[in-house]
Motif scaffolding. Structure first.
Motif: not given
Length: 313
Positions: A138-154
């Motif tokens: 989780l401390d490697h992928i957890g930031g996707l929580v906000t990133l994927l909401v902000e920009d689906r293209s991530v």
């Protein structure tokens, strides 16, 4: 009688302490060799500009007893961190790991969370060409929580092996359809794969099924191997000791025997290739050591809105 009671109390405390925090595991484990020649060939096989520099974002930091992340490492505190790495490349950067949220950092016991540094890392990720991971923790992928909401293209930038991508899909089921399938070169454990000019990966299952190391050769010839959680601290390799049993098997679900084999492989590689810099997964003290560290540039903080800044205190 008192002596017997004292001895019993010592045994009650000492035996679990040794077993949980000091025992290095089976010493007879053979090293897993890391084929650096193959990594170099794969990194050179991709046409285009190689990375020119490396930056890091330390989004959360903490002090841990040395014996927690290095079996028998003593009670002296070690400075640890959660890092996002940016491989600055003409034509599009590559990012290693994505950080985590404030709540995730608190759950993982990180005392010092830097939302303004995480925000900088997120700006890197949104502008990057590709995103890779050293594991699915989780401390490697957890930031996707906000990133994927902000920009689906991530989601289309993510390059992972099957174990990593399955974990990401389980955490973010609404984005399952937009996450890119695992590249063929990363399908098998222990596989080697080219990622981009100057960048290659070797899968190193042990810490987790999706653990892998990332090899990077810059345009000026400097070489780095990002060891991830296989070797979170410099002393893991110098002493050839894995995490404590408490950290690896009670808190985590690590195969300590396999991890130790990779650590021994890293120690051999370090001896054979003194010009290659091993980048330890969570060692903040080493990272900021001007003599022994890699001298990467630290991420500048991003100015946060006043309301967000106050809530993050």
């Amino acid at each position: 009688m008192l002596n017997r009671i004292a001895l019993l109390l010592i045994l009650i405390v000492a035996v679990p302490y040794y077993w949980l925090l000091m025992d290095p595991g089976p010493t007879s484990v053979a090293p897993c060799d890391i084929d650096i020649a193959r990594l170099r060939t794969l990194a050179d096989s991709q046409k285009g500009p190689r990375p020119v520099a490396i930056e890091y974002a330390a989004v959360a930091t903490n002090s841990e007893p040395g014996t927690y992340l290095i079996a028998g490492g003593g009670l002296r505190s070690e400075q640890t961190g959660v890092f996002v790495w940016r491989l600055l490349t003409p034509g599009g950067d590559t990012i290693i790991n994505v950080g985590l949220t404030k709540d995730q950092a608190a759950t993982w016991g990180y005392d010092n969370y830097r939302p303004e540094i995480q925000k900088t890392a997120e700006s890197w990720l949104l502008a990057a060409r590709r995103v890779i991971f050293t594991s699915e923790d989780l401390d490697h992928i957890g930031g996707l929580v906000t990133l994927l909401v902000e920009d689906r293209s991530v989601a289309k930038k993510l390059i992972g092996n099957p174990q990593q991508l399955e974990t990401i899909k389980a955490l973010f089921p609404s984005f399952t359809q937009t996450i890119t399938p695992a590249p063929a070169g990363l399908m098998a454990p222990y596989a080697y794969a080219a990622i981009a000019p100057g960048i290659a990966i070797v899968r190193t299952p042990g810490f987790m099924g999706g653990a892998q190391m990332v090899y990077v050769r810059l345009q000026d010839g400097r070489e780095y191997l990002f060891a991830g959680d296989t070797a979170p601290m410099r002393r893991n390799v110098e002493w050839q000791r894995p995490r404590s049993r408490y950290a690896a098997e009670w808190v985590g679900r690590e195969d300590r025997r396999q991890t130790l084999a990779w650590i021994k492989g890293l120690a051999r590689l370090k001896e054979r290739e003194p010009g290659l810099k091993i980048v330890y997964g969570h060692d903040l003290g080493w990272l900021q050591d001007q003599a022994e560290g890699p001298r990467f540039a630290a991420a500048p903080p991003t100015r946060l809105p006043v309301r967000e800044h106050k809530s993050a205190r």
